[in-house]
Scaffold this motif. Structure first.
Motif, short mmCIF file in Angstrom:
data_model
loop_
_atom_site.label_atom_id
_atom_site.label_comp_id
_atom_site.label_asym_id
_atom_site.label_seq_id
_atom_site.Cartn_x
_atom_site.Cartn_y
_atom_site.Cartn_z
N TRP A 1 13.72 17.12 -4.39
CA TRP A 1 12.32 16.72 -4.19
C TRP A 1 12.24 15.65 -3.11
N VAL A 2 11.04 15.55 -2.57
CA VAL A 2 10.84 14.63 -1.45
C VAL A 2 9.55 13.85 -1.67
N ALA A 3 9.60 12.56 -1.37
CA ALA A 3 8.36 11.77 -1.34
C ALA A 3 8.21 11.17 0.05
N THR A 4 7.00 11.24 0.59
CA THR A 4 6.78 10.67 1.92
C THR A 4 5.96 9.39 1.81
N LEU A 5 6.30 8.39 2.61
CA LEU A 5 5.64 7.09 2.56
C LEU A 5 5.14 6.72 3.95
N GLU A 6 3.85 6.48 4.06
CA GLU A 6 3.29 6.09 5.37
C GLU A 6 2.07 5.21 5.16
N GLU A 7 1.88 4.24 6.03
CA GLU A 7 0.66 3.43 5.98
C GLU A 7 -0.32 4.06 6.95
N HIS A 8 -0.83 5.20 6.59
CA HIS A 8 -1.63 6.05 7.47
C HIS A 8 -2.39 7.01 6.58
N LEU A 9 -3.48 7.54 7.07
CA LEU A 9 -4.22 8.53 6.29
C LEU A 9 -3.32 9.71 5.93
N HIS B 1 -2.08 -7.14 -0.12
CA HIS B 1 -3.29 -6.89 -0.90
C HIS B 1 -3.90 -5.54 -0.53
N ILE B 2 -3.98 -5.28 0.79
CA ILE B 2 -4.58 -4.01 1.23
C ILE B 2 -3.71 -2.83 0.77
N GLN B 3 -2.41 -3.03 0.86
CA GLN B 3 -1.52 -1.95 0.37
C GLN B 3 -1.74 -1.71 -1.12
N ASN B 4 -1.90 -2.79 -1.86
CA ASN B 4 -2.16 -2.65 -3.30
C ASN B 4 -3.43 -1.85 -3.55
N MET B 5 -4.45 -2.12 -2.70
CA MET B 5 -5.74 -1.46 -2.87
C MET B 5 -5.64 0.06 -2.69
N CYS B 6 -4.65 0.48 -1.91
CA CYS B 6 -4.55 1.95 -1.74
C CYS B 6 -3.25 2.51 -2.29
N GLY B 7 -2.72 1.82 -3.25
CA GLY B 7 -1.57 2.38 -3.98
C GLY B 7 -0.29 2.47 -3.19
N LEU B 8 -0.11 1.56 -2.24
CA LEU B 8 1.10 1.63 -1.42
C LEU B 8 2.07 0.48 -1.69
N SER B 9 1.88 -0.24 -2.80
CA SER B 9 2.85 -1.28 -3.13
C SER B 9 4.09 -0.62 -3.73
N PRO B 10 5.26 -1.23 -3.56
CA PRO B 10 6.49 -0.63 -4.10
C PRO B 10 6.37 -0.37 -5.61
N GLU B 11 5.68 -1.26 -6.31
CA GLU B 11 5.54 -1.10 -7.77
C GLU B 11 4.79 0.19 -8.11
N ARG C 1 -10.42 7.34 3.23
CA ARG C 1 -11.37 6.22 3.14
C ARG C 1 -11.01 5.10 4.12
N TYR C 2 -11.98 4.24 4.37
CA TYR C 2 -11.75 3.01 5.14
C TYR C 2 -11.81 1.82 4.20
N LEU C 3 -11.14 0.75 4.58
CA LEU C 3 -11.09 -0.41 3.70
C LEU C 3 -11.55 -1.68 4.40
N TYR C 4 -12.67 -2.22 3.93
CA TYR C 4 -13.08 -3.57 4.36
C TYR C 4 -12.40 -4.55 3.42
N GLU C 5 -11.11 -4.69 3.53
CA GLU C 5 -10.37 -5.59 2.63
C GLU C 5 -9.61 -6.61 3.47
N TYR C 6 -9.57 -7.83 2.96
CA TYR C 6 -8.86 -8.90 3.65
C TYR C 6 -7.94 -9.58 2.63
#
Lengths: 313, 288
Positions: free
Chosen positions: A240-248, A288-298, A278-283
């Motif tokens: 199996w493969v999982a892909t990780l990117e900070e991109h749409l 924090h922004i990664q957390n908002m879109c489920g990209l934190s390691p946890e 989606r777009y994120l108006y997050e600061y």
């Protein structure tokens, strides 16, 4: 070098090359960097600021390249790519001109600036351009090596640089021409990541290891063209493969991997981690922004554990 | 017979070639081509543009960029007539296994860059002009733009850049035929005062009648001796569809090749003009 940003690592090396080759020119759309101050000061005829005019940056670069110059355009990523996309298509990609487009600001690396400065679509659109080679380094050591690599290219190229100082992922030697490197070997699955998500993937792998899942981590630093056969073999072996990117997710690395595996009729489960539609108006910082879109390691670790448990091989 | 009669004759023969190409293909921008015929004839036949058909990549050639790439038929006709490629290529215009189509293609001998998406030719020309200055190369760069093309913001980005850089080896010729695709430019988005706009961007500006050889040569003479540190813009006032009375100045003829009765009428119109002129020796004998 570990405390140097990617752009300074890249342009410092380019500066050295430019001392010996007057054909090298940087064409910037009013974008600076400490390393470029030096360039502008010492090699003034080889640095050109066209102002905040990205289309002109592209057309001037084309004219210079057609006259024998080795040209690098430079701006913040959404402006270096999306703002002048059709100019890149018609002038650089279509005519197959050797211009290197350098964009800074992968994903949410302009974390204080909001979605105008986030770059979460560039890979999808730049990947669609024939003749285009795309690089995305995962640390500054690699970014410096890309200066040499692009210097020797005879076709269009796009280099995606992170704005932040990222930790040196791996100091072991690797083959730059393959477009990927193994950061970790494991037999229970494989994480494919690019750019800043490569060190994230290592964190995820360590967490998975604690849960008894030993995965490989592959850093994909050339996103186009991909080494198709190699990735088919990697996926086959991993199960199996999982892909990780900070991109749409639409059109990014995960899409590219799925396309590739499907084209080779390989039925391997793939889980994609990236930014939803989606777009994120997050600061408040990149984490924090990664957390908002489920990209934190946890979150990624948790999702993978859940997903793998349900997989039927 | 005046000094320019052989060029006037050449212009009409080239119009006929373009018309035959487009009628044969059933497509092509006839009217956009016809407004700039005299400009191209002056450049390629009047000793203005340094070029060598036997060596299209000659390093010191002047660069000619047709930024209004939809007028490709006239440039293809000129390049073919000058000997850049065989005459048979024109017959396959827009056809299967042909060498080129409606918009200009960089892989055709004598063509510098692909155009068709408007607003980019001037920027490429400015890049070439800057490189020529840095490399101390003596050639000139000519860019022919449409006036409708001047609605593109990228044109003015570059105009500002070239003015600032004082690129006096760059010449922009604006084919001022007063029409864009669907309407008159001044009805659509007003371009006037066009001369003042270019001047305000730091350019030396000359306004001429773009169908008059005396005007064109006066504007294009002495370019290599110009002392002004400014790029040069020539506003060439022209008529879209010039030469075919029923197509002149008609927005609806944009991008269209006449067919059937209208094709015959258009050819007859040109035949009448050509017959009244002295038959030149350089007739390219192109039979569509």
């Amino acid at each position: 070098m570990t405390s140097t940003t990617m752009r300074d690592a890249f342009f410092d090396r380019l500066y050295q090359l430019a001392w010996n080759d007057r054909r090298i020119m940087v064409v910037a759309a009013d974008m600076g960097a400490p390393s470029l101050d030096k360039f502008r000061r010492d090699l003034s005829t080889q640095f050109l600021n066209v102002g905040i005019a990205e289309q002109t940056m592209v057309t001037i670069a084309t004219g210079l390249a057609l006259s024998g110059k080795k040209v690098y355009t430079y701006a913040i990523m959404p402006f270096a790519t999306l703002r002048c996309y059709e100019a890149i298509k018609v002038n650089i990609a279509l005519m197959n001109i050797a211009v290197t487009i350098v964009g800074v600001g992968t994903g949410f690396s302009y974390d204080d600036s909001g979605p105008t400065h986030h770059s979460t679509e560039d890979l999808s659109v730049m990947r669609a351009l024939p003749n285009m080679t795309i690089y995305c380094p995962s640390d500054s050591l690699m970014a410096a090596r890309f200066a040499d690599l692009t210097y020797n290219l005879n076709s269009p190229c796009y280099v995606r640089l992170d704005r932040k100082v990222l930790p040196a992922v791996d100091r072991k030697d690797y083959d730059l021409s393959s477009g990927y490197r193994f950061l970790l070997n494991g037999e229970n699955g494989c994480l494919l990541a690019t750019g800043n998500m490569a060190p994230q993937a290592l964190k995820v792998a360590r967490k998975l290891h604690q849960a008894g899942i030993r995965v490989s981590v592959v850093d994909i630093f050339r996103l186009k063209p991909l080494q198709e056969k190699a990735f088919v073999e990697i996926a086959k072996k991993a199960g199996w493969v999982a892909t990780l990117e900070e991109h749409l997710l639409a059109g990014g690395l995960g899409s590219a991997i799925i396309e590739l595996l499907t084209d080779h009729q390989l039925r391997v489960p793939v889980k994609r981690f990236g930014v939803e539609d989606r777009y994120l108006y997050e600061y408040g910082g990149r984490n924090h922004i990664q957390n908002m879109c489920g990209l934190s390691p946890e979150v990624i670790t948790m999702e993978i554990k859940k997903w793998v448990k349900d997989l039927r091989f | 017979m005046n000094t320019f009669s052989h060029l006037e004759h050449k212009a009409q023969l080239l119009r006929r070639t373009v018309l035959r190409m487009c009628i044969g293909a059933g497509t092509g921008h006839v009217t956009s081509s016809f407004s700039c015929v005299e400009l191209l004839v002056a450049l390629y036949y009047g000793g203005i543009l340094r070029h060598d058909p036997k060596n299209p990549g000659w390093e010191n050639r002047d660069r000619f960029i047709l930024s209004k790439g939809q007028a490709s038929p006239i440039l293809y006709a000129v390049l073919c007539d000058r000997g850049f490629f065989p005459k048979t290529w024109l017959k396959t215009f827009c056809k299967k296994n042909g060498r080129f189509g409606v918009h200009l293609q960089h892989d055709v001998p004598g063509v510098e860059v692909t155009t068709g998406s408007l607003g980019y030719g001037l920027g490429i020309g400015a890049g070439m002009a800057l490189a020529a200055r840095l490399n101390r190369q003596p050639f000139l760069i000519f860019v022919l733009l449409g006036d409708g093309e001047c609605h593109e913001g990228s044109v003015w980005e570059t105009a500002m850049f070239a003015g600032h850089q004082e690129l006096n080896n760059l010449v922009a010729i604006v084919d001022r035929n007063w029409l864009c695709a669907t309407d008159f430019t001044e009805n659509c988005v007003r371009l006037n005062p066009l001369e003042r706009k270019w001047r305000a961007f730091g350019w030396d500006v000359r306004s001429i009648d773009g169908h008059s050889f005396p005007h064109i040569f006066k504007a294009l003479s002495g370019l290599r001796l110009r002392e002004r540190n400014q790029p040069l813009a020539i506003i060439a006032n022209t008529v879209k569809g010039k030469g075919i009375d029923f197509m002149e100045n008609q927005p609806l003829w944009h991008g269209i090749a006449p067919q059937g009765k209208e094709a015959r009428e258009a050819l007859a119109c040109l035949k009448k003009i050509i017959r009244t002129e002295k038959k030149g020796e350089n007739d390219i004998n192109y039979n569509a």
